[in-house]
Design a protein around this motif. Sequence first.
Motif, PDB file in Angstrom:
ATOM      1  N   LEU A 135       0.819  -1.210   0.000  1.00 20.84           N
ATOM      2  CA  LEU A 135       0.000   0.000   0.000  1.00 20.84           C
ATOM      3  C   LEU A 135       0.856   1.264   0.000  1.00 20.84           C
ATOM      4  N   SER A 136       2.018   1.213   0.649  1.00 22.86           N
ATOM      5  CA  SER A 136       2.905   2.382   0.644  1.00 22.86           C
ATOM      6  C   SER A 136       3.321   2.732  -0.775  1.00 22.86           C
ATOM      7  N   TRP A 137       3.741   1.738  -1.535  1.00 22.35           N
ATOM      8  CA  TRP A 137       4.155   1.980  -2.917  1.00 22.35           C
ATOM      9  C   TRP A 137       2.953   2.325  -3.797  1.00 22.35           C
ATOM     10  N   TYR A 138       1.806   1.765  -3.495  1.00 23.09           N
ATOM     11  CA  TYR A 138       0.604   2.096  -4.258  1.00 23.09           C
ATOM     12  C   TYR A 138       0.261   3.580  -4.080  1.00 23.09           C
ATOM     13  N   PHE A 139       0.316   4.064  -2.841  1.00 25.10           N
ATOM     14  CA  PHE A 139       0.021   5.482  -2.598  1.00 25.10           C
ATOM     15  C   PHE A 139       1.072   6.382  -3.259  1.00 25.10           C
TER      16      PHE A 139
END
Length: 453
Positions: A135-139
């Motif tokens: 999710l960090s990389w997605y954001f």
Amino acid sequence: MTELRRRGGGEDPDSTENISDKEADGDDRLAFPGEGEGEMEGDSKADTPDMPPPTDNTPQCLNKALEGLSSRWKNWWIRGILSMTMITGFFLIIYLGPIMLIFVVMGVQIKCFQEIITIGYRVYHSYELPWFRTLSWYFLICVNYFFYGETVADYFGALVQREEPLQFLVRYHRFISFAVYLAGFCMFVLSLVKKHYRLQFYMFAWTHVTLLIVVTQSHLVIQNLFEGMIWFIVPISIVICNDIMAYLFGFFFGRTPLIKLSPKKTWEGFIGGFFATVVLSFFFAYLLSQYQYFVCPVEYNSETNRFAVECEPSNLFMMQEYTLPAVVQNAIRWKTVNLYPFQIHSIALSSFASLIGPFGGFFASGFKRAFKIKDFADTIPGHGGIMDRFDCQYLMATFVHVYIASFIRGPNPSKVLQQLLVLQPEQQLSIFNTLRNHLRERGMLPPAVGEAQ
């Protein structure tokens, strides 16, 4: 609460569930660094999870060449050699042009984000938080899509007008960006696990603060670049110069500690770095102000599909004569001096970089001390990670953007034109007629044939 725990029966099921939730949350709270009941001014070792020790990735050839020196002088030579290598690479990238600089800014941004997120992942890896890194990389992708989409809409209007898919993406850009972010938000909510609620929200905030610090500032760097490469090169060079000068003055003359957060920083280095930076930036601004390649706004040429940096330099980059104050006239026997106005602005930029910019480094030092780490990473021998080199640059980028908007920038004809090109034909015709009538009223265009008769 203690009484409820002592009673064996007669408890309300909801109360039991509430207690178990609080106990689970309490476990998470105790495990989070710096939040124990006995927290004092300094963090205890028990409060902060263990981090892997830093590794020495200095090239073997350098280690062999410098093995006879003390650790102090060995570090001095390693930092010096790597600094000159990075400066040479920086000027090579400038030579390759604006598009390469944009890609470099994006690469630096991704690496800085990775270094900060990795710290969070390593510190709390034992909790195995679901989807944290994903999710960090997605954001990160979501936020970059939004900011770079805004840049395309503002500066590449002619290209957008030619490509129909781009027209759709630009027209609904903000709605698409919000929808993509919303998908990530829903995934985060679905990933919540009862035992780790508190930590998952800590990490959610960690990711978003990192995005605010890294991605937003990177976008401002690119915005500054489009105002003219000089607004990109000079601020970055000033911060580098101040870092080097403060290090040299502190290394040779430093005696008085400056701040507890960074024990190696000294007042001698801070003051010496300030004066050296102001002087060197003044002459560096004089040098760059003479070349169109550096002073002209960066514009996209739709005919050649390339960036163009050709223009008639603004008054900011035209030599002007200034009358010196009477006190200065008596001291140096000069009444006037010829300067580029940008040289005067360079004094403001270098003063900020020398006096306020280091606080970005102090902030980073405090962050690293909170997690008992020396550097964000070990990417660059003698320097640490990429974030260690750019902690002051991001603060400087924000200042330059605000400075340009407040004291320099007027309406940008190129940007207005790019926005006009994406309008509907009827809207463009209406604006054309309004502008034509306005120019005729001011006498800048001849009156219409019917009006003249």
